[in-house]
Design an enzyme around this catalytic site. Structure first.
Site, PDB file in Angstrom:
ATOM      1  N   TYR A 163     -19.535 -19.408  -6.733  1.00  0.00           N
ATOM      2  CA  TYR A 163     -18.090 -19.261  -6.909  1.00  0.00           C
ATOM      3  C   TYR A 163     -17.753 -18.668  -8.264  1.00  0.00           C
ATOM      4  O   TYR A 163     -16.773 -17.945  -8.410  1.00  0.00           O
ATOM      5  CB  TYR A 163     -17.381 -20.614  -6.739  1.00  0.00           C
TER       6      TYR A 163
ATOM      7  N   PHE B 151       0.694   8.712  -6.293  1.00  0.00           N
ATOM      8  CA  PHE B 151      -0.088   8.293  -5.139  1.00  0.00           C
ATOM      9  C   PHE B 151       0.676   7.133  -4.504  1.00  0.00           C
ATOM     10  O   PHE B 151       1.300   6.335  -5.196  1.00  0.00           O
ATOM     11  CB  PHE B 151      -1.518   7.870  -5.509  1.00  0.00           C
ATOM     12  N   THR B 152       0.593   7.051  -3.183  1.00  0.00           N
ATOM     13  CA  THR B 152       1.458   6.124  -2.425  1.00  0.00           C
ATOM     14  C   THR B 152       1.432   4.690  -2.968  1.00  0.00           C
ATOM     15  O   THR B 152       2.461   4.165  -3.389  1.00  0.00           O
ATOM     16  CB  THR B 152       1.024   6.128  -0.949  1.00  0.00           C
TER      17      THR B 152
ATOM     18  N   ASP C 220      -6.405   6.714 -13.007  1.00  0.00           N
ATOM     19  CA  ASP C 220      -6.685   6.362 -11.622  1.00  0.00           C
ATOM     20  C   ASP C 220      -8.024   7.054 -11.357  1.00  0.00           C
ATOM     21  O   ASP C 220      -8.084   8.253 -11.088  1.00  0.00           O
ATOM     22  CB  ASP C 220      -5.588   6.860 -10.690  1.00  0.00           C
TER      23      ASP C 220
ATOM     24  N   LYS D 259     -13.907   4.893  -2.581  1.00  0.00           N
ATOM     25  CA  LYS D 259     -14.101   6.340  -2.652  1.00  0.00           C
ATOM     26  C   LYS D 259     -15.367   6.627  -3.459  1.00  0.00           C
ATOM     27  O   LYS D 259     -16.461   6.471  -2.955  1.00  0.00           O
ATOM     28  CB  LYS D 259     -12.874   7.027  -3.254  1.00  0.00           C
TER      29      LYS D 259
ATOM     30  N   ARG E 296       0.243  14.090   4.977  1.00  0.00           N
ATOM     31  CA  ARG E 296       0.596  13.840   3.583  1.00  0.00           C
ATOM     32  C   ARG E 296       1.763  14.767   3.278  1.00  0.00           C
ATOM     33  O   ARG E 296       1.599  15.864   2.767  1.00  0.00           O
ATOM     34  CB  ARG E 296      -0.587  14.112   2.647  1.00  0.00           C
TER      35      ARG E 296
ATOM     36  N   PHE F  68       4.278   5.491   6.249  1.00  0.00           N
ATOM     37  CA  PHE F  68       3.329   6.348   6.967  1.00  0.00           C
ATOM     38  C   PHE F  68       2.271   5.561   7.733  1.00  0.00           C
ATOM     39  O   PHE F  68       1.737   6.026   8.722  1.00  0.00           O
ATOM     40  CB  PHE F  68       2.646   7.328   5.999  1.00  0.00           C
TER      41      PHE F  68
HETATM   42  C1  LIG Z   1      -7.212   5.158  -2.225  1.00  0.00           C
HETATM   43  C2  LIG Z   1      -6.495   5.395  -3.462  1.00  0.00           C
HETATM   44  C3  LIG Z   1      -5.890   4.357  -4.171  1.00  0.00           C
HETATM   45  C4  LIG Z   1      -5.793   2.948  -3.651  1.00  0.00           C
HETATM   46  O1  LIG Z   1      -7.018   2.377  -3.383  1.00  0.00           O
HETATM   47  P1  LIG Z   1      -7.303   1.379  -2.161  1.00  0.00           P
HETATM   48  O2  LIG Z   1      -8.729   1.017  -2.339  1.00  0.00           O
HETATM   49  O3  LIG Z   1      -7.020   2.128  -0.909  1.00  0.00           O
HETATM   50  O4  LIG Z   1      -6.388   0.209  -2.305  1.00  0.00           O
HETATM   51  C5  LIG Z   1      -5.316   4.675  -5.386  1.00  0.00           C
HETATM   52  N1  LIG Z   1      -5.290   5.933  -5.861  1.00  0.00           N
HETATM   53  C6  LIG Z   1      -5.833   6.957  -5.195  1.00  0.00           C
HETATM   54  C7  LIG Z   1      -5.795   8.339  -5.774  1.00  0.00           C
HETATM   55  C8  LIG Z   1      -6.447   6.732  -3.974  1.00  0.00           C
HETATM   56  O5  LIG Z   1      -6.958   7.761  -3.299  1.00  0.00           O
END
Ligand SMILES: *Cc1c(COP(=O)(O)O)cnc(C)c1O
Length: 471
Positions: free
Chosen positions: A73, A125-126, A216, A259, A383, A449
């Site tokens: 933990y 970014f969203t 980011d 990613k 997008r 979306f």
């Molecule tokens: C995917 C993404 C995020 C958010 O990450 P999640 O793992 O999906 O929560 C933030 N910024 C960018 C540019 C992304 O492509």
């Protein structure tokens, strides 16, 4: 003669069968999904280019790493392995794991933003912008103008326009800007990179005013590769070295491990400031978990540590970028309108031009994604106006870019799959005039979306052009 493509620097050890479907099956699936590719069942999809997020094929080493999970933990050894890896490859001192990128965005927004603040960024970014706005900030786009032009062919289309950043500082005052969010690469601009020079300049300007630079870092390895390829003076360096230099100009980062860290789930928030770290550890226990696991299993942290190491392998990243570019080149050769230049993780179709008989309010990119699925079982993502959502006054954002993203998962598909995608979109392009617009019949309040539903506008005798709503 030049080779058409770069062969894979890996071989296949496990296979996952995928299902072929008939057009009638796809038509039924599309109706069930409300013409939203996010709502399709994966079993109905042949080639899934919805996203490169969490869709990576892990290596044998990463799978072996899962067995080394220390599920204590507190104080899991995998946490320390991940921490050391982040320190070594990214150079930040502190790290809090999160369940994925948006978990890190949530923590950062809550600890750094005060209501009334402004957060500049190189395009939104969203989830990033949604968290900034939930914390009371106003997002300001400071990317160069050309990033909003799908045809502007620039090597570093993700760059910040320093004049826009400077103007914001003068307008609202540096004390109202807790940090600049610097995305490397810029997803919604088409996976476009930021140059090392621009990162340095942004860092210099921000720090002169006491403003933090938070990356980011979601696709930072792809950005590092494109610096090596395009920015004079870096061709001889390793991607690993460039990445570390990039990060050295910032104060921390949010990371979606799904990613460039090559895992199916995971993320982290990293920083150098001990006070910011303290604040993050207080909040992470409320929303994610103990600061030493943050919503992840020990095994997930192990896989992410190994993924970070593999991601900077020069052969891996070279192949990845070239595979994406191959798809873009094939489409461009057939005159299909795409965003130029092709970025790191995806090929973006310019739906405005592809369906130039439809106004933006008839959701051309949404419809194009639906039609690509119907054509060949290939799943892509809108997008454009749907993803852009509404502003705080409830008005639709009308982004310049109205795109469909064909996102290539890491180490998953072959060049033959890329050919299927290119051929089917080329066929669709030749037949594009018959495609009508859509109307939205269900709209959720945030991040619409993901779950919005649509119906095609009726096709009249005069053809699709009659379906155009008043612009
Ligand atoms: C995917 C993404 C995020 C958010 O990450 P999640 O793992 O999906 O929560 C933030 N910024 C960018 C540019 C992304 O492509």
């Amino acid at each position: 003669m030049d080779k058409m493509y770069v062969a894979e620097p890996y071989k296949i050890k496990v296979v996952e069968p995928i299902r072929m479907t008939t057009r009638a099956q796809r038509q039924a699936a599309l109706e069930r999904a409300g013409h939203n590719t996010f709502l399709l069942d994966s079993r109905d999809v042949y080639i899934d280019l919805l996203t490169d997020s969490g869709t990576t094929a892990m290596s044998d080493r990463q799978w072996a790493g899962l067995m080394l999970g220390d599920e204590a933990y507190a104080g899991s050894r995998n946490f320390f392995h991940l921490l050391e890896t982040v320190q070594e490859y990214y150079g930040f001192r502190y790290m809090v794991p999160t369940h994925q990128g948006r978990g890190a965005e949530h923590l950062l927004s809550r600890i750094a933003i005060k209501p009334g603040d402004y957060v500049p960024g190189n395009m939104y970014f969203t989830t990033t912008r949604a968290h900034q706005e939930l914390a009371g900030a106003t997002f300001r786009d400071v990317i160069i103008d050309e990033a909003h032009d799908p045809q502007a062919d620039l090597p570093f289309k993700g760059n910040v326009d320093l004049r826009k950043f400077q103007a914001l500082i003068e307008e609202v005052g540096a004390e109202k800007i807790p940090y600049i969010c610097l995305a490397v690469t810029v997803n919604l601009a088409g996976g476009q990179p930021v140059s090392l020079q621009n990162i340095r300049d942004v860092s210099e300007l921000a720090h002169r005013h006491g403003i933090r630079v938070m990356f980011d870092a979601t696709r930072c390895v792809e950005n590092a590769y494109l610096i090596k390829e395009r920015e004079p003076g870096h061709a001889g360096r390793s991607v690993r070295e460039i990445l570390k230099e990039m990060m050295s100009y910032g104060d921390g980062c949010t990371m979606s491990g799904k990613k460039d860290c090559m895992v199916n789930i995971g993320g982290f928030l990293a920083m150098n400031d001990p006070e910011l770290y303290q604040a993050a550890t207080q909040l992470v226990v409320l929303y994610e978990g103990m600061p030493s696991y943050g919503g992840l299993a020990g095994r997930d942290m192990e896989a992410m540590a190994l993924g970070i190491q593999e991601s900077v392998d020069d052969d891996y990243i070279h192949h990845r970028i070239m595979q994406v570019r191959y798809l873009g080149d094939r489409l461009a050769a057939a005159d299909v309108p795409i965003v130029r230049p092709v970025g790191g993780h995806a090929v973006f179709l310019d739906a405005r031009q592809f369906l130039d008989h439809l106004p933006q309010d008839a959701f051309p990119a949404q419809m194009l994604a639906a039609q690509i699925y119907l054509q060949s079982g290939v799943r892509s993502m809108e997008r454009g106006i749907v993803s852009a959502g509404r502003d705080r006054e409830g008005q639709n954002h009308h982004p310049n870019l109205e795109l469909v993203r064909l996102t290539v998962p890491r180490r998953v598909y072959t060049y033959a799959h890329m050919d299927v995608v290119a051929d089917s979109i080329t066929d669709l392009y030749e037949d594009r005039r018959r495609i009508p617009g859509l109307t939205m019949v269900y709209e959720p309040k945030v991040l619409r979306f993901f779950t919005a539903r649509f119906e095609p506008l009726p096709v009249t005798q005069d053809g699709a052009r009659q379906n155009a709503l008043p612009a």
